[in-house]
Design a protein around this motif. Sequence first.
Motif, PDB file in Angstrom:
ATOM      1  N   PRO A   1     -13.294   4.481  -4.520  1.00 29.39           N
ATOM      2  CA  PRO A   1     -13.046   3.173  -3.926  1.00 29.39           C
ATOM      3  C   PRO A   1     -13.283   3.460  -2.413  1.00 29.39           C
ATOM      4  O   PRO A   1     -13.646   2.678  -1.708  1.00 29.39           O
TER       5      PRO A   1
ATOM      6  N   GLN B   1       0.895  -1.313   0.034  1.00 31.25           N
ATOM      7  CA  GLN B   1       0.026  -0.089   0.084  1.00 31.25           C
ATOM      8  C   GLN B   1       0.851   1.232  -0.215  1.00 31.25           C
ATOM      9  O   GLN B   1       0.641   2.264  -0.842  1.00 31.25           O
TER      10      GLN B   1
ATOM     11  N   TRP C   1      -7.596  -2.024  -2.918  1.00 29.12           N
ATOM     12  CA  TRP C   1      -8.606  -1.350  -3.907  1.00 29.12           C
ATOM     13  C   TRP C   1      -9.083  -0.346  -2.981  1.00 29.12           C
ATOM     14  O   TRP C   1      -9.219   0.892  -3.631  1.00 29.12           O
TER      15      TRP C   1
ATOM     16  N   SER D   1     -18.776  -2.401  -1.786  1.00 29.07           N
ATOM     17  CA  SER D   1     -17.755  -2.594  -2.747  1.00 29.07           C
ATOM     18  C   SER D   1     -17.482  -4.054  -2.459  1.00 29.07           C
ATOM     19  O   SER D   1     -16.949  -4.750  -3.558  1.00 29.07           O
TER      20      SER D   1
ATOM     21  N   TRP E   1     -17.390  -6.878  -5.536  1.00 30.85           N
ATOM     22  CA  TRP E   1     -16.292  -7.562  -6.131  1.00 30.85           C
ATOM     23  C   TRP E   1     -16.363  -9.137  -6.104  1.00 30.85           C
ATOM     24  O   TRP E   1     -16.172  -9.757  -6.915  1.00 30.85           O
TER      25      TRP E   1
END
Length: 298
Positions: free
Chosen positions: A114, A85, A169, A122, A126
């Motif tokens: 996001p 990250q 994400w 979210s 996914w």
Amino acid sequence: MRNKKQKAAPWLYSSPALLLIALVIVFPIIYTAYISLTNMNLYHWSDYEVIGLTNYARALLKADSGFLGALLTTLLWTALNMAIQVVAAYFIALGLNTEGLRGKRFYKTLLMFPWAMPAYVSILLWRVGIYNTEFGLLNKVLVALGFSKVNLLSTNGPAFCACMALNLWMALPFMIMMIDGALQSIDKSYYESAELDGAGFWTKNIHITVPAMKGIIAPAVIMTTFTTFKQFDIVYLLTMQKGAYSGATLQTVITYAQQNAFVSNNYGLSSAVSIIIFFLIMVFSLLTNRSVKEESYE
């Protein structure tokens, strides 16, 4: 007498807030610690007994309890997520601050979606829209390229990678935003002087950018590390949601505590695990705060 009243006044004014903190934070911690010393479960709801540190011994010393495996998974999850990250966000932020780049504000606004989107939405998007074996985008692309379909969530290794991709994400935009703000706070004259001395891209980043932004980014990294360590919703909703089990047996310390509390109904063991997690976070918090203070004094 007057001095005593002056000393008592701040405590009197803050007493409602202190009472609220005691009821909402302190009491649940103390009560959880007490339950962790008992054998309270579904079969011993009202007639439970104090059994001392048995639950702690079971969690920490018994190999087949599953806690140590969950703890190792959590540490690996936290370390990999944070390393990827921070590095990815750093280079993306550098790209967004490239001179002459058009549409910077549009790209930065787009990157916030996001992070701004509700996590539950979210995760389910996914799971159904990307990871689904029959209808997911990933398998549609694989089939179009001539490969066979895959079920990423059926085994622990691929499921771990799938959860990590989703977490990155969702979490990257925040880190990008923090690093982007730190980059903009650095005086450009440093780079101009470095260029006159013949410094290249890596030299400028290592000796100017990273040291200059370290104090700004450190709190964001620490806060995100805590959030990643106690991440629950991604692993649970992707692999463990009741009625939609994927086949993977991936466990973090938080999902392990949840499973023992609400599936196995072993409240004593779940409370012991919660207290262990609490102390781990407290120790990490003390260490990080000390390191931040030491850096600020240097």
